[in-house]
Design an enzyme around this catalytic site. Structure first.
Site, short mmCIF file in Angstrom:
data_model
loop_
_atom_site.label_atom_id
_atom_site.label_comp_id
_atom_site.label_asym_id
_atom_site.label_seq_id
_atom_site.Cartn_x
_atom_site.Cartn_y
_atom_site.Cartn_z
N CYS A 154 -0.62 4.32 2.20
CA CYS A 154 -0.18 4.05 3.77
C CYS A 154 1.19 4.23 3.82
O CYS A 154 1.40 4.98 5.15
CB CYS A 154 -0.56 2.66 4.06
N ASP A 155 2.31 3.89 3.13
CA ASP A 155 3.47 3.82 3.56
C ASP A 155 4.58 4.85 3.07
O ASP A 155 5.58 4.89 3.51
CB ASP A 155 4.03 2.35 3.49
N CYS A 172 0.82 -1.31 0.07
CA CYS A 172 -0.01 -0.05 -0.05
C CYS A 172 0.83 1.18 0.09
O CYS A 172 1.53 1.67 0.89
CB CYS A 172 -0.81 0.00 1.37
#
Ligand code: NAP
Length: 312
Positions: free
Chosen positions: A140-141, A137
């Site tokens: 997300c990261d 993801c």
């Protein structure tokens, strides 16, 4: 079977774009429904940095933001979303029983909108280093990789879109693809070519993610001459497609060899009262806009079936 059931007209499993749209349509048809969702409403939208091809947002919209808007619209229509995992579905005399935690929901129709989850590469080091540099993801990261070197794997729309997003943070992004041609949309291929931070490694297969407590590199094998090399990276993002989350229904409906549910054009899943919509369906093209349209169709088919058994 439990004695106390919660009665609904429709139980929708999954609150991604397909499930939320189905719920909005079902509410407008005056039906009593519930959505069961064990993660965040919005499904894979929450893993997507930007959506540029969903009409109504000319400058594009963040996946999480679009998910939030869809959820708000469902809530405003009076849709109830319960944060719980649906564990099993059984059938008796034309009624379906969906068990989820403490409750069992009883309904004449069920819409399966459980979507798909990112596929793993299945190589050494991938599982051990997930969350320690291996990610599925970007949204997300990505911020964790400011000024770092990372690699993305895959040649589809997701890999190219997310590699472009990652390049906003990382100092360098390797894009590793197992063939010498991308399957992604041409516009994305052009943007990748034009991006100075992205180096494409065509015709390489990832063999192993290396590192102790965190990712340090990835070993690649050339498909052209079989040679093996290792590149040093701080993070590896895997975008190699998705697999369906259809286990809960697999004994009641037909799936293809990969587990995607087979439906007709009205989203009927081959068993009266069961419908499927979105990425969990067997189909060629997966798009948010299509998931929404299938959700609408599934709800209208379910409404028809509830009214006169006609399923349309
Ligand atoms: P995808 O289209 O199935 O592409 C998966 C990619 O991963 C392919 O390039 C494939 O290589 C590669 N791959 C698969 N297994 C691999 C392995 N074991 N090792 C190395 N590489 C591997 O998946 P996706 O990109 O996630 O897209 C899924 C669907 O969503 C598609 O229909 C796509 O169009 C859609 N989508 C659309 C948008 C958009 O419209 N903006 C954005 C994201 C996704 P090969 O090419 O050699 O098979």
């Amino acid at each position: 079977m439990a004695e106390n059931f919660v009665d609904k007209d429709i139980v929708i499993i999954g609150a991604g774009p397909a499930g939320l749209t189905a719920a909005i349509y079902a509410r407008r048809a005056g039906l009593n429904l519930i959505i069961l969702e064990d993660k965040l409403a919005g499904g894979q939208l929450n893993l997507t940095s930007i959506i540029e091809n969903y009409p109504g947002f000319p400058g594009g919209i963040g996946g999480g933001e679009l998910a939030e808007k869809m959820k708000e619209q469902a809530n405003a229509a009076g849709v109830e979303i319960v944060n719980v995992r649906a564990n099993a579905i059984s059938e008796e005399s034309g009624m379906f029983f969906v068990t989820a935690s403490k409750e069992t929901y009883r309904a004449k129709t069920v819409i399966i909108a459980t979507g798909a989850v990112p596929k793993r590469l299945g190589i050494k080091g991938e599982e051990e280093l997930t969350g320690k540099g291996v990610s599925f993801c970007a949204v997300c990261d990505a911020p964790l990789y400011k000024d770092k070197v990372i690699a993305a794997v895959g040649g589809g729309d997701t890999a190219l879109e997310e590699a472009l997003f990652l390049s906003r943070f990382a100092v360098k992004v390797y894009l590793i693809h197992r063939r010498d041609e991308f399957r992604a949309a041409r516009i994305l291929v052009k943007r990748i070519k034009d991006n100075k931070k992205i180096e494409v490694l065509h015709s390489y297969i990832p063999l192993e993610v290396t590192g102790g407590t965190r990712v340090e590199g990835v070993k690649l094998q050339s498909k052209k001459d079989g040679s093996i090399k290792e590149i040093s990276i701080n993070g590896l993002f895997v975008f190699v497609g998705s697999e369906p989350q259809a286990r809960i229904i697999k004994d009641l409906v037909e799936t293809d060899k990969d587990g995607f549910i087979i439906t007709d054009e009205n989203m009927r899943a081959g068993k009266k009262g069961i419908f499927a919509a979105g990425d969990v369906r067997k189909k060629k093209i997966r798009q948010v806009v299509l998931a929404c349209s299938e959700g609408a169709q599934a709800a209208l088919s379910a409404a028809g079936y509830l009214k006169d058994g006609a399923e349309l």
